[in-house]
Design a protein around this motif. Sequence first.
Motif, PDB file in Angstrom:
ATOM      1  N   VAL A   1       0.875  -1.175   0.000  1.00 33.45           N
ATOM      2  CA  VAL A   1       0.000   0.000   0.000  1.00 33.45           C
ATOM      3  C   VAL A   1       0.910   1.222   0.000  1.00 33.45           C
ATOM      4  O   VAL A   1       1.629   1.476   0.971  1.00 33.45           O
ATOM      5  N   LEU A   2       0.880   1.973  -1.104  1.00 30.50           N
ATOM      6  CA  LEU A   2       1.801   3.091  -1.274  1.00 30.50           C
ATOM      7  C   LEU A   2       1.214   4.428  -0.840  1.00 30.50           C
ATOM      8  O   LEU A   2       1.957   5.327  -0.415  1.00 30.50           O
ATOM      9  N   GLY A   3      -0.093   4.605  -0.972  1.00 29.76           N
ATOM     10  CA  GLY A   3      -0.683   5.897  -0.632  1.00 29.76           C
ATOM     11  C   GLY A   3      -2.194   5.824  -0.583  1.00 29.76           C
ATOM     12  O   GLY A   3      -2.813   4.940  -1.167  1.00 29.76           O
ATOM     13  N   VAL A   4      -2.795   6.797   0.153  1.00 27.71           N
ATOM     14  CA  VAL A   4      -4.244   6.916   0.267  1.00 27.71           C
ATOM     15  C   VAL A   4      -4.596   8.388   0.072  1.00 27.71           C
ATOM     16  O   VAL A   4      -3.982   9.270   0.677  1.00 27.71           O
ATOM     17  N   SER A   5      -5.571   8.668  -0.778  1.00 24.70           N
ATOM     18  CA  SER A   5      -6.016  10.035  -1.028  1.00 24.70           C
ATOM     19  C   SER A   5      -7.516  10.024  -1.283  1.00 24.70           C
ATOM     20  O   SER A   5      -8.159   8.960  -1.303  1.00 24.70           O
ATOM     21  N   GLN A   6      -8.104  11.242  -1.477  1.00 24.51           N
ATOM     22  CA  GLN A   6      -9.526  11.353  -1.797  1.00 24.51           C
ATOM     23  C   GLN A   6      -9.732  12.585  -2.663  1.00 24.51           C
ATOM     24  O   GLN A   6      -8.796  13.354  -2.881  1.00 24.51           O
ATOM     25  N   GLY A   7     -10.964  12.739  -3.187  1.00 24.23           N
ATOM     26  CA  GLY A   7     -11.192  13.737  -4.215  1.00 24.23           C
ATOM     27  C   GLY A   7     -11.750  15.062  -3.767  1.00 24.23           C
ATOM     28  O   GLY A   7     -11.904  15.957  -4.597  1.00 24.23           O
ATOM     29  N   TYR A   8     -12.040  15.247  -2.486  1.00 25.10           N
ATOM     30  CA  TYR A   8     -12.591  16.518  -2.048  1.00 25.10           C
ATOM     31  C   TYR A   8     -11.459  17.521  -1.820  1.00 25.10           C
ATOM     32  O   TYR A   8     -10.540  17.249  -1.046  1.00 25.10           O
ATOM     33  N   PRO A  49     -18.870   8.914  -0.730  1.00 22.55           N
ATOM     34  CA  PRO A  49     -17.448   9.230  -0.583  1.00 22.55           C
ATOM     35  C   PRO A  49     -16.583   8.036  -0.964  1.00 22.55           C
ATOM     36  O   PRO A  49     -16.970   6.881  -0.821  1.00 22.55           O
ATOM     37  N   PHE A  50     -15.395   8.299  -1.450  1.00 26.90           N
ATOM     38  CA  PHE A  50     -14.485   7.231  -1.886  1.00 26.90           C
ATOM     39  C   PHE A  50     -13.073   7.589  -1.471  1.00 26.90           C
ATOM     40  O   PHE A  50     -12.748   8.751  -1.179  1.00 26.90           O
ATOM     41  N   LEU A  51     -12.228   6.598  -1.465  1.00 24.54           N
ATOM     42  CA  LEU A  51     -10.809   6.766  -1.205  1.00 24.54           C
ATOM     43  C   LEU A  51     -10.036   6.201  -2.394  1.00 24.54           C
ATOM     44  O   LEU A  51     -10.377   5.130  -2.915  1.00 24.54           O
ATOM     45  N   ASP A  52      -8.993   6.913  -2.804  1.00 25.61           N
ATOM     46  CA  ASP A  52      -8.079   6.421  -3.837  1.00 25.61           C
ATOM     47  C   ASP A  52      -6.883   5.776  -3.144  1.00 25.61           C
ATOM     48  O   ASP A  52      -6.161   6.440  -2.388  1.00 25.61           O
ATOM     49  N   VAL A  53      -6.664   4.484  -3.411  1.00 24.46           N
ATOM     50  CA  VAL A  53      -5.582   3.733  -2.780  1.00 24.46           C
ATOM     51  C   VAL A  53      -4.624   3.276  -3.880  1.00 24.46           C
ATOM     52  O   VAL A  53      -5.052   2.659  -4.859  1.00 24.46           O
ATOM     53  N   THR A  54      -3.341   3.588  -3.709  1.00 26.71           N
ATOM     54  CA  THR A  54      -2.311   3.170  -4.661  1.00 26.71           C
ATOM     55  C   THR A  54      -1.672   1.880  -4.164  1.00 26.71           C
ATOM     56  O   THR A  54      -1.169   1.811  -3.035  1.00 26.71           O
ATOM     57  N   LEU A  55      -1.698   0.854  -5.028  1.00 27.75           N
ATOM     58  CA  LEU A  55      -1.215  -0.492  -4.690  1.00 27.75           C
ATOM     59  C   LEU A  55      -0.110  -0.892  -5.657  1.00 27.75           C
ATOM     60  O   LEU A  55      -0.044  -0.422  -6.797  1.00 27.75           O
ATOM     61  N   ARG A  56       0.711  -1.821  -5.190  1.00 27.46           N
ATOM     62  CA  ARG A  56       1.800  -2.319  -6.042  1.00 27.46           C
ATOM     63  C   ARG A  56       2.111  -3.764  -5.666  1.00 27.46           C
ATOM     64  O   ARG A  56       2.135  -4.118  -4.488  1.00 27.46           O
ATOM     65  N   MET A  95       1.604  -1.527 -10.769  1.00 29.74           N
ATOM     66  CA  MET A  95       1.229  -0.539  -9.759  1.00 29.74           C
ATOM     67  C   MET A  95      -0.043   0.134 -10.244  1.00 29.74           C
ATOM     68  O   MET A  95      -0.116   0.596 -11.383  1.00 29.74           O
ATOM     69  N   GLU A  96      -1.054   0.200  -9.369  1.00 28.17           N
ATOM     70  CA  GLU A  96      -2.356   0.726  -9.749  1.00 28.17           C
ATOM     71  C   GLU A  96      -2.883   1.630  -8.648  1.00 28.17           C
ATOM     72  O   GLU A  96      -2.563   1.450  -7.470  1.00 28.17           O
ATOM     73  N   THR A  97      -3.744   2.570  -9.056  1.00 26.67           N
ATOM     74  CA  THR A  97      -4.505   3.390  -8.111  1.00 26.67           C
ATOM     75  C   THR A  97      -5.978   3.074  -8.325  1.00 26.67           C
ATOM     76  O   THR A  97      -6.501   3.241  -9.441  1.00 26.67           O
ATOM     77  N   VAL A  98      -6.620   2.594  -7.297  1.00 21.77           N
ATOM     78  CA  VAL A  98      -8.012   2.160  -7.396  1.00 21.77           C
ATOM     79  C   VAL A  98      -8.857   3.019  -6.468  1.00 21.77           C
ATOM     80  O   VAL A  98      -8.419   3.461  -5.396  1.00 21.77           O
ATOM     81  N   SER A  99     -10.094   3.284  -6.885  1.00 21.26           N
ATOM     82  CA  SER A  99     -11.055   4.048  -6.096  1.00 21.26           C
ATOM     83  C   SER A  99     -11.979   3.089  -5.370  1.00 21.26           C
ATOM     84  O   SER A  99     -12.560   2.178  -5.987  1.00 21.26           O
ATOM     85  N   GLN A 100     -12.120   3.292  -4.058  1.00 20.71           N
ATOM     86  CA  GLN A 100     -12.914   2.393  -3.242  1.00 20.71           C
ATOM     87  C   GLN A 100     -14.041   3.168  -2.573  1.00 20.71           C
ATOM     88  O   GLN A 100     -13.818   4.157  -1.873  1.00 20.71           O
ATOM     89  N   ILE A 101     -15.272   2.736  -2.834  1.00 20.65           N
ATOM     90  CA  ILE A 101     -16.449   3.258  -2.135  1.00 20.65           C
ATOM     91  C   ILE A 101     -16.710   2.314  -0.962  1.00 20.65           C
ATOM     92  O   ILE A 101     -16.936   1.118  -1.154  1.00 20.65           O
ATOM     93  N   LEU A 102     -16.650   2.843   0.245  1.00 19.59           N
ATOM     94  CA  LEU A 102     -16.641   1.991   1.443  1.00 19.59           C
ATOM     95  C   LEU A 102     -18.027   1.744   2.024  1.00 19.59           C
ATOM     96  O   LEU A 102     -18.133   1.167   3.097  1.00 19.59           O
TER      97      LEU A 102
END
Length: 219
Positions: free
Chosen positions: A123-130, A172-179, A184-191
Amino acid sequence: MSGERELPSGPGGFLGPVEPGEGTWTPLALRPEPPPERPPRLLSRRQKWLLASFLLLAVLGLTIAHAVNYPERAANSPPPQQQLPPFPSQSTRFEYGGPAPAFQDSFAIRLTVRNTGPALVDVLGVSQGYPGLTVRVSGWLPQTVPSGGTIELRVGLKVTDCSGAPADATLPFLDVTLRNTRAMETVSQILGDAYARDLSAALHSACDDSDYRTPATTP
């Protein structure tokens, strides 16, 4: 004489074959056939022993040469082709674990990351769009999720600009970067709905209901 034949004379006369006289014969002598010859012997016993010894020494020499050269060939040979693991987005699952102690953040959640694939996932990073919210992960990144294992992240969200935060977070969603070893991908997750309710309550608590609030939007 009566026992003698007269020979023709004169032109055209000929002398015929002489016939044995009466009461005379020649014995027939029969010669025995020679015994059949034995087939020639190709190799003697000594020659066969020498040939077998030579072949054995040749095989032994080739075996020793193969054993000596095997480490060098193994070092120079390309590695066997391995099957690639699935993409990290295909083997990683996210679950909302409820609110966490906020500390200096406006809101914090527990995020469970599960790895169902055969390879390690980072897990490389976590971000969001607001734009009015910042995200901070407690501890350190990257963090590695073992194959078949889970980790729990504390994700803090802080309101930095109420005009850039929605009044109600509907999806709301979170963007999580995985490798992993494949990509390596960045996926959007609606929790889910529980996360949307908790985040909306935190936003109402952090910001007033002035006209400067950004209306609720769907990412």
